[in-house]
Design a protein around this motif. Structure first.
Motif, mmCIF file in Angstrom:
data_model
loop_
_atom_site.group_PDB
_atom_site.id
_atom_site.type_symbol
_atom_site.label_atom_id
_atom_site.label_comp_id
_atom_site.label_asym_id
_atom_site.label_seq_id
_atom_site.Cartn_x
_atom_site.Cartn_y
_atom_site.Cartn_z
ATOM 1 N N CYS A 106 0.861 -1.184 0.000
ATOM 2 C CA CYS A 106 0.000 0.000 0.000
ATOM 3 C C CYS A 106 0.895 1.231 0.000
ATOM 4 C CB CYS A 106 -0.914 0.011 1.229
ATOM 5 S SG CYS A 106 -2.066 -1.386 1.294
ATOM 6 N N GLU A 107 0.487 2.268 -0.732
ATOM 7 C CA GLU A 107 1.368 3.414 -0.951
ATOM 8 C C GLU A 107 1.127 4.574 -0.002
ATOM 9 O OE1 GLU A 107 1.008 4.505 -5.017
ATOM 10 O OE2 GLU A 107 2.100 2.739 -5.743
ATOM 11 N N ASN A 108 0.002 4.565 0.738
ATOM 12 C CA ASN A 108 -0.282 5.696 1.608
ATOM 13 C C ASN A 108 -1.091 5.259 2.827
ATOM 14 O OD1 ASN A 108 -3.077 5.624 0.714
ATOM 15 N ND2 ASN A 108 -2.349 6.622 -1.156
ATOM 16 N N VAL A 109 -1.353 6.210 3.722
ATOM 17 C CA VAL A 109 -2.076 5.907 4.961
ATOM 18 C C VAL A 109 -3.489 5.426 4.660
ATOM 19 C CG1 VAL A 109 -3.031 6.900 7.075
ATOM 20 C CG2 VAL A 109 -0.729 7.532 6.344
ATOM 21 N N LYS A 110 -4.195 6.149 3.801
ATOM 22 C CA LYS A 110 -5.593 5.842 3.503
ATOM 23 C C LYS A 110 -5.768 4.423 2.974
ATOM 24 C CE LYS A 110 -9.619 7.692 1.018
ATOM 25 N NZ LYS A 110 -9.983 6.464 0.267
ATOM 26 N N PRO B 180 3.017 9.526 1.781
ATOM 27 C CA PRO B 180 2.559 10.713 1.045
ATOM 28 C C PRO B 180 1.471 11.521 1.755
ATOM 29 C CG PRO B 180 2.749 8.830 -0.429
ATOM 30 C CD PRO B 180 2.939 8.302 0.964
ATOM 31 N N ASP B 181 0.566 10.840 2.469
ATOM 32 C CA ASP B 181 -0.554 11.545 3.092
ATOM 33 C C ASP B 181 -0.508 11.499 4.622
ATOM 34 O OD1 ASP B 181 -0.963 8.835 3.161
ATOM 35 O OD2 ASP B 181 -3.119 8.942 2.805
ATOM 36 N N GLY B 182 0.648 11.239 5.171
ATOM 37 C CA GLY B 182 0.766 11.186 6.620
ATOM 38 C C GLY B 182 2.018 10.436 7.030
ATOM 39 N N THR B 183 1.929 9.693 8.125
ATOM 40 C CA THR B 183 3.081 8.913 8.600
ATOM 41 C C THR B 183 2.657 7.495 8.946
ATOM 42 O OG1 THR B 183 2.790 9.355 10.975
ATOM 43 C CG2 THR B 183 3.946 11.033 9.672
#
Length: 204
Positions: free
Chosen positions: A20-24, A45-48
């Protein structure tokens, strides 16, 4: 490149790896599937990675990151991380840490199986194959009753006495019929709930 190489190394060891590439997308994927381990980077990209870790209650986590900061390391372990590995890293060493973490977790987690249904009683999650099935609190309690009494004929009275709704009110007889129907619909052929006319139910 790091992800591709790590995914390949994991698959060569017989693991099934999902990227998975991001938090969401990470939270959505974890909540809809069963995973034995999560490997997190801190910078996303959208968080940590900490944002993902906060949403995990019972899945072991290994942080794999370039961040070599004492405060971040302490925060990771405060969030329940099983391990913290900094980049650059040696693949064989990471695989050994993964194996150790999985072995430790397998001895601690508690599962109940009935039919092709797997119940993770630590997290309260229910799976058919690798897919998580969403159950209400009462449906989950009803399933646990059947799982703990596999193959036994349970009268409707026995079941009703064991189930209360979230406000503590007694569940009516007609409501039990509705919940049995819902369990059958949600779990399908993964579990056999047999109706014994005039008596109750038996599940396998």
């Amino acid at each position: 490149m790091i992800v591709s190489g790590l995914k390949y190394a994991l698959e060569c060891e017989g693991y099934i790896a999902t990227h998975c590439e991001n938090v969401k997308s990470s939270i959505e994927t974890i909540n809809s599937n069963r995973f034995d381990l999560v490997i997190l980077d801190i910078g996303l990209p959208d968080g940590t990675g900490f944002d993902v870790a906060k949403n995990l209650t019972s899945i072991p986590i290994i942080f794999l990151t370039a961040v070599d900061d004492e405060q971040k390391i302490v925060k990771a372990f405060d969030l329940g991380a099983a391990d913290y590995v900094t980049k650059p890293f040696r693949v064989r060493e990471l695989l050994a840490r993964i194996k150790r973490t999985l072995n430790q977790n397998n001895t601690e987690r508690s599962y109940i199986n009935i039919g092709d249904v797997k119940i993770d009683t630590d997290s309260g999650k229910v799976y058919v194959a690798e897919n998580m099935i969403q159950l209400t609190a009462l449906e989950y309690r009803l399933l646990l009753i059947f799982a703990n009494q596999k193959g036994r004929l349970l009268t409707r009275t026995q079941i009703l006495e064991s189930i209360w709704d979230y406000e503590g009110n007694f569940v009516e007889d007609n409501t039990l019929t509705v919940y049995i129907k819902r369990l059958r619909e949600k779990l399908g052929d993964a579990i056999k709930i047999e109706t014994v006319r005039g008596v109750g139910y038996r599940a396998n």
